[in-house]
Design a protein around this motif. Structure first.
Motif, PDB file in Angstrom:
ATOM      1  N   ASP B  11       2.431  -9.292   1.043  1.00 55.04           N
ATOM      2  CA  ASP B  11       2.175 -10.705   0.729  1.00 55.04           C
ATOM      3  C   ASP B  11       1.542 -11.430   1.918  1.00 55.04           C
ATOM      4  N   GLY B  12       1.184 -10.670   2.962  1.00 54.34           N
ATOM      5  CA  GLY B  12       0.468 -11.257   4.086  1.00 54.34           C
ATOM      6  C   GLY B  12       1.354 -11.643   5.262  1.00 54.34           C
ATOM      7  N   LYS B  13       2.673 -11.620   5.067  1.00 52.02           N
ATOM      8  CA  LYS B  13       3.586 -12.055   6.126  1.00 52.02           C
ATOM      9  C   LYS B  13       3.450 -11.143   7.348  1.00 52.02           C
ATOM     10  N   ARG B  14       3.464 -11.746   8.536  1.00 59.72           N
ATOM     11  CA  ARG B  14       3.361 -11.013   9.796  1.00 59.72           C
ATOM     12  C   ARG B  14       4.648 -10.220  10.047  1.00 59.72           C
ATOM     13  N   ILE B  15       4.517  -8.950  10.383  1.00 58.29           N
ATOM     14  CA  ILE B  15       5.690  -8.169  10.770  1.00 58.29           C
ATOM     15  C   ILE B  15       5.345  -7.326  12.001  1.00 58.29           C
ATOM     16  N   THR B 294       5.205  -2.850   3.132  1.00 59.43           N
ATOM     17  CA  THR B 294       4.429  -3.098   4.357  1.00 59.43           C
ATOM     18  C   THR B 294       2.974  -2.654   4.184  1.00 59.43           C
ATOM     19  N   SER B 295       2.115  -3.124   5.120  1.00 52.79           N
ATOM     20  CA  SER B 295       0.711  -2.701   5.037  1.00 52.79           C
ATOM     21  C   SER B 295       0.540  -1.198   5.290  1.00 52.79           C
ATOM     22  N   PRO B 296       1.298  -0.560   6.205  1.00 52.07           N
ATOM     23  CA  PRO B 296       1.141   0.907   6.318  1.00 52.07           C
ATOM     24  C   PRO B 296       1.492   1.616   5.011  1.00 52.07           C
ATOM     25  N   TRP B 297       2.525   1.165   4.345  1.00 53.75           N
ATOM     26  CA  TRP B 297       2.919   1.779   3.063  1.00 53.75           C
ATOM     27  C   TRP B 297       1.805   1.603   2.042  1.00 53.75           C
ATOM     28  N   ASN B 298       1.338   0.351   1.902  1.00 54.52           N
ATOM     29  CA  ASN B 298       0.312   0.053   0.897  1.00 54.52           C
ATOM     30  C   ASN B 298      -1.004   0.773   1.184  1.00 54.52           C
ATOM     31  N   MET B 323      -8.383  -9.316  -2.209  1.00 56.24           N
ATOM     32  CA  MET B 323      -7.004  -9.803  -2.238  1.00 56.24           C
ATOM     33  C   MET B 323      -6.163  -8.987  -3.205  1.00 56.24           C
ATOM     34  N   GLY B 324      -5.142  -8.322  -2.661  1.00 57.65           N
ATOM     35  CA  GLY B 324      -4.204  -7.612  -3.527  1.00 57.65           C
ATOM     36  C   GLY B 324      -4.675  -6.265  -4.031  1.00 57.65           C
ATOM     37  N   VAL B 325      -5.775  -5.764  -3.507  1.00 62.82           N
ATOM     38  CA  VAL B 325      -6.201  -4.402  -3.867  1.00 62.82           C
ATOM     39  C   VAL B 325      -6.700  -3.646  -2.628  1.00 62.82           C
ATOM     40  N   GLY B 326      -6.614  -2.318  -2.695  1.00 62.18           N
ATOM     41  CA  GLY B 326      -7.132  -1.482  -1.613  1.00 62.18           C
ATOM     42  C   GLY B 326      -6.319  -1.573  -0.332  1.00 62.18           C
ATOM     43  N   GLY B 327      -5.028  -1.827  -0.446  1.00 60.97           N
ATOM     44  CA  GLY B 327      -4.173  -1.902   0.739  1.00 60.97           C
ATOM     45  C   GLY B 327      -4.271  -3.230   1.467  1.00 60.97           C
ATOM     46  N   ILE B 328      -4.985  -4.182   0.884  1.00 63.15           N
ATOM     47  CA  ILE B 328      -5.146  -5.508   1.503  1.00 63.15           C
ATOM     48  C   ILE B 328      -4.106  -6.468   0.911  1.00 63.15           C
ATOM     49  N   PRO B 329      -3.493  -7.307   1.758  1.00 60.10           N
ATOM     50  CA  PRO B 329      -2.454  -8.209   1.251  1.00 60.10           C
ATOM     51  C   PRO B 329      -2.970  -9.196   0.199  1.00 60.10           C
ATOM     52  N   THR B 333      -7.415 -15.849   1.075  1.00 65.92           N
ATOM     53  CA  THR B 333      -8.370 -15.437   2.096  1.00 65.92           C
ATOM     54  C   THR B 333      -7.712 -14.311   2.870  1.00 65.92           C
ATOM     55  N   PRO B 334      -8.017 -13.078   2.480  1.00 62.37           N
ATOM     56  CA  PRO B 334      -7.323 -11.946   3.105  1.00 62.37           C
ATOM     57  C   PRO B 334      -7.564 -11.899   4.613  1.00 62.37           C
ATOM     58  N   PRO B 335      -6.510 -11.680   5.405  1.00 64.45           N
ATOM     59  CA  PRO B 335      -6.634 -11.708   6.870  1.00 64.45           C
ATOM     60  C   PRO B 335      -7.534 -10.586   7.392  1.00 64.45           C
ATOM     61  N   VAL B 336      -8.342 -10.944   8.395  1.00 68.14           N
ATOM     62  CA  VAL B 336      -9.379 -10.038   8.889  1.00 68.14           C
ATOM     63  C   VAL B 336      -8.785  -8.760   9.485  1.00 68.14           C
ATOM     64  N   ASP B 337      -7.610  -8.864  10.135  1.00 64.80           N
ATOM     65  CA  ASP B 337      -7.003  -7.657  10.709  1.00 64.80           C
ATOM     66  C   ASP B 337      -6.719  -6.640   9.615  1.00 64.80           C
ATOM     67  N   ALA B 338      -6.192  -7.114   8.493  1.00 66.29           N
ATOM     68  CA  ALA B 338      -5.837  -6.208   7.394  1.00 66.29           C
ATOM     69  C   ALA B 338      -7.086  -5.687   6.684  1.00 66.29           C
ATOM     70  N   VAL B 339      -8.057  -6.568   6.447  1.00 63.18           N
ATOM     71  CA  VAL B 339      -9.269  -6.162   5.720  1.00 63.18           C
ATOM     72  C   VAL B 339     -10.040  -5.101   6.495  1.00 63.18           C
ATOM     73  N   THR B 340     -10.201  -5.318   7.790  1.00 55.77           N
ATOM     74  CA  THR B 340     -11.024  -4.374   8.553  1.00 55.77           C
ATOM     75  C   THR B 340     -10.298  -3.041   8.729  1.00 55.77           C
ATOM     76  N   ARG B 341      -8.979  -3.076   8.917  1.00 56.93           N
ATOM     77  CA  ARG B 341      -8.236  -1.809   9.041  1.00 56.93           C
ATOM     78  C   ARG B 341      -8.285  -1.018   7.731  1.00 56.93           C
ATOM     79  N   ALA B 342      -8.081  -1.723   6.641  1.00 47.35           N
ATOM     80  CA  ALA B 342      -8.103  -1.045   5.343  1.00 47.35           C
ATOM     81  C   ALA B 342      -9.497  -0.461   5.080  1.00 47.35           C
ATOM     82  N   SER B 343     -10.542  -1.227   5.427  1.00 44.20           N
ATOM     83  CA  SER B 343     -11.909  -0.763   5.162  1.00 44.20           C
ATOM     84  C   SER B 343     -12.214   0.482   5.988  1.00 44.20           C
ATOM     85  N   LYS B 344     -11.829   0.448   7.266  1.00 43.51           N
ATOM     86  CA  LYS B 344     -12.076   1.602   8.149  1.00 43.51           C
ATOM     87  C   LYS B 344     -11.354   2.847   7.606  1.00 43.51           C
ATOM     88  N   ALA B 345     -10.128   2.661   7.180  1.00 52.45           N
ATOM     89  CA  ALA B 345      -9.352   3.797   6.675  1.00 52.45           C
ATOM     90  C   ALA B 345      -9.980   4.357   5.397  1.00 52.45           C
TER      91      ALA B 345
END
Ligand code: B12
Lengths: 214, 355
Positions: B11-15, B294-298, B323-329, B333-345
């Motif tokens: 859901d985007g929450k920082r952990i 978590t984002s690693p799980w997703n 938003m909400g697909v491909g491991g992105i929270p 406005t999906p956060p850039v840290d999550a979007v770029t990590r998911a895209s690279k992976a």
């Protein structure tokens, strides 16, 4: 003992096979040996739970869920005929379920309603894009024990909080439990808005509703 | 104390998670996909690589040199002018301006024109307007410009359309009637999308994007596959992209088959070959984000599913990332840290051909 387990298994398997006649046959057989409450809980409900799990895994589909639900309801009816007066048709609780205002996503919410019903709850599915006030009005009208709210968008999640706030305003909060669901909802969100529970999918919704209302 | 890395919940929450926890979340997420899809888990090396990507110090990360992939866009220009919680940023702009901004400012490799309703059915009465917009855009643009919309088969059911709502029929246990209703709706869906695209191809569209295929379940997918097949026959050189609505085809009907394969319950690696069989050039697989994980799980779960789809597909796979697909929270406005990590992976581990 082994026999009793075998009979309960047969009931559960009949529900999973989604065949009404098979369910009725198995229930009829089990009835002679096992108390009706136990057949409902460990045979019919156990089978229906498994149907829910298979649905989520893409192994059974909506028509099967509906047929299984119908068969289970028929099985319960058959058992009720043998129950002492007063316990018949006793519902586990009354639940009003709907998708909050501004949100038209109702596929998941309807599946939840479909699964709650045969599990023994009286469900009033009030549809989608439902005004906040209508949840509370319907709960009053049906003397509901629980309200279920579905929201599929981050922008409509707020509606779940508003239902709780309105219940408080009306002095009904202590009497009516609130269950929240839908893809953007989480346990953390449920805690934040003071909902009684959150469920990720339909079979979990059934388990949690039972936990809260029994 | 072990170092902790800044990550997110679905859901985007920082952990903050330790490396050990990240690895165990990746294993669990990948295991979940492997179990559901009956596909291989990520290998030890892939798990390690994914953990490295997640733990990179930069806020934004990128693919290695030489691994760049094409980036295309769906949802037309609604990403700019949309204000309905659908990743749109609410900037009023004409569709020509929107398309050109995607081409010249945002680096899109292909773009699509789409109507604000973004479904094929409501385009029917305004198709002349759409054709005109397509011509104007084509006169101004260089990159391939598609026409995009959702099959959105729900629009053919009451109260929005002519056929009785299968949801209502099911509630009355009229299963056969419900199935008939879905079959009729699928036929109309095929007919309407083919008609709309005939006009738009005549007006210069370079291709078509069927976005959120199967949103209304297996019959929605059936109607779409049939439309792809007909369009492929009539327009052998057109680009046809078929993107999905969710990770699994919901079995609302349960018995519809395409090319001998039952559509209900299919996972991405089983969907891709059917898209190719129907005649699509590009397949857009989807994996949903679980907001409670978590984002690693997703991300591990999404990469596991998509890797299997890429391997099974004979056509390029452009994974849905948003938003909400491909491991992105799940955030507007999906956060850039999550979007770029998911895209690279997705590029470096799942091996996608595009995003
Ligand atoms: C199908 C769909 C549609 C269909 C809906 C048809 C229908 N009758 O429901 C249509 C095409 C109409 C549609 C419209 C829109 N959609 Co839409 N849609 C989806 C989609 C693809 C799937 C949702 C779904 O049905 N999932 C399958 C069901 C079975 O799962 P579920 O709903 O999660 O339900 C399960 C659990 O959540 C839980 N559950 C559900 N409810 C409840 C309730 C309780 C009490 C409990 C305990 C549990 C529970 O149990 C269910 C069973 O396991 C999602 C994306 C996705 N892949 O999730 C987008 C999505 C939800 N839509 C989205 C958007 C933006 C829209 C639109 C605004 C688009 C537009 N610009 O017009 C409109 C919404 C209009 C409005 N005002 O509501 C976004 C939401 C973004 C956000 N801000 O959060 C999503 C996430 C897509 C995206 N990434 O952009 N959509």
């Amino acid at each position: 003992m082994a026999d009793i387990e075998g009979l309960l298994h047969e009931v559960a398997d009949a529900v999973i096979s989604c065949k009404k006649e098979k369910v009725l046959e198995a229930v009829e057989k089990a009835k002679a040996e096992i108390p009706p409450e136990e057949i409902i809980e460990k045979g019919l409900s156990a089978g229906m739970n498994q149907v829910g799990v298979l649905f989520e895994r893409g192994k059974l589909f909506l028509p099967h869920v509906m047929i299984a639900a119908d068969a289970m309801t028929a099985g319960v009816k058959l058992l009720e005929e043998g129950m002492p007066a007063g316990t018949q048709e006793k519902k586990l609780g009354v639940i009003v379920n709907g998708t909050v205002e501004g949100d038209v996503h109702d596929i998941g919410k309807s599946i939840v309603s479909t699964m709650l019903q045969p599990a023994g709850f009286e469900v009033h599915d009030i549809g989608r894009d439902v005004p906040i006030r209508s949840f509370v009005e319907k709960a009053k009208e049906t003397d509901a024990d629980m309200i279920g709210t579905s929201a599929l968008m981050t922008t409509t999640l707020q509606g779940q909080r508003e239902v709780i706030e309105l219940l408080k305003e009306e002095g009904l909060r202590s009497r009516i439990k609130v269950m929240v669901g839908g893809a953007p909802a989480t346990q953390a969100w449920a805690d934040k808005i003071g909902a009684d529970c959150y469920a990720e999918n339909a079979s979990e919704a059934v388990a949690k509703a039972k936990e809260l209302l029994l | 104390m072990a170092a902790e890395y800044a990550l997110r919940m679905g859901d985007g929450k920082r952990i903050y998670l330790t490396e050990e926890k990240i690895l165990s979340e990746i294993e669990a997420g990948s295991g979940n996909a492997a179990d559901l899809g009956e596909i291989p888990d990520l290998s030890v090396d892939e798990i390690d690589k994914l953990a490295q990507i997640l733990m990179m110090p930069g806020k934004a990360v990128s693919v290695e040199h030489g691994m760049e992939v094409p980036v295309t866009h769906d949802i037309g220009t609604i990403r700019l002018d949309g204000d309905q919680g659908n990743s749109g940023v609410g900037i009023p702009s004409s569709r020509l301006v929107g398309c050109m901004m995607h081409e010249r400012a945002f680096g899109a490799d292909t773009m699509e024109l789409g109507h604000i309703d973004y479904s094929f059915k409501p385009v029917k009465p305004v198709v002349a307007n759409e054709c005109q917009a397509m011509e104007v855009c084509q006169q101004n643009m260089i990159i391939p410009l598609f026409y995009g919309a959702m099959p959105n088969m729900g629009l053919y059911y009451t109260p929005d359309g002519p056929f009785e709502n299968p949801g209502d029929l099911m509630k009355m246990f009229k299963i056969d009637k419900a199935r008939e209703s879905m079959e009729h709706a699928a036929e109309h869906l095929t007919r309407d999308t083919v008609w709309v695209m005939q006009k738009l191809f005549a007006s210069g569209a370079d291709g078509v994007n069927f976005d959120t295929t199967a949103a209304a379940g297996d019959a929605d997918m059936y109607g779409t596959l049939c439309a792809v097949e007909i369009l492929r026959t009539q327009f052998p050189d057109m680009y046809i992209e078929m993107g999905m609505a969710g990770e699994m085809v919901l079995g609302m009907h349960g018995e519809l088959e395409y090319d001998g394969v039952r559509l209900a319950g299919l996972w991405p690696h089983e969907q891709a070959p059917l898209a190719a069989q129907a005649g699509a050039n590009v397949f857009g697989p989807v994996v949903n984000t679980n907001t409670s994980k978590t984002s690693p799980w997703n991300l591990a779960r999404a990469v596991t599913f998509i890797k299997a789809a890429v391997e099974a597909s004979s056509i390029p796979c452009h994974v849905n990332m948003g938003m909400g697909v491909g491991g992105i929270p799940m955030l507007e406005t999906p956060p850039v840290d999550a979007v770029t990590r998911a895209s690279k992976a997705m590029v470096e581990i799942a091996g996608v051909d595009g995003i």
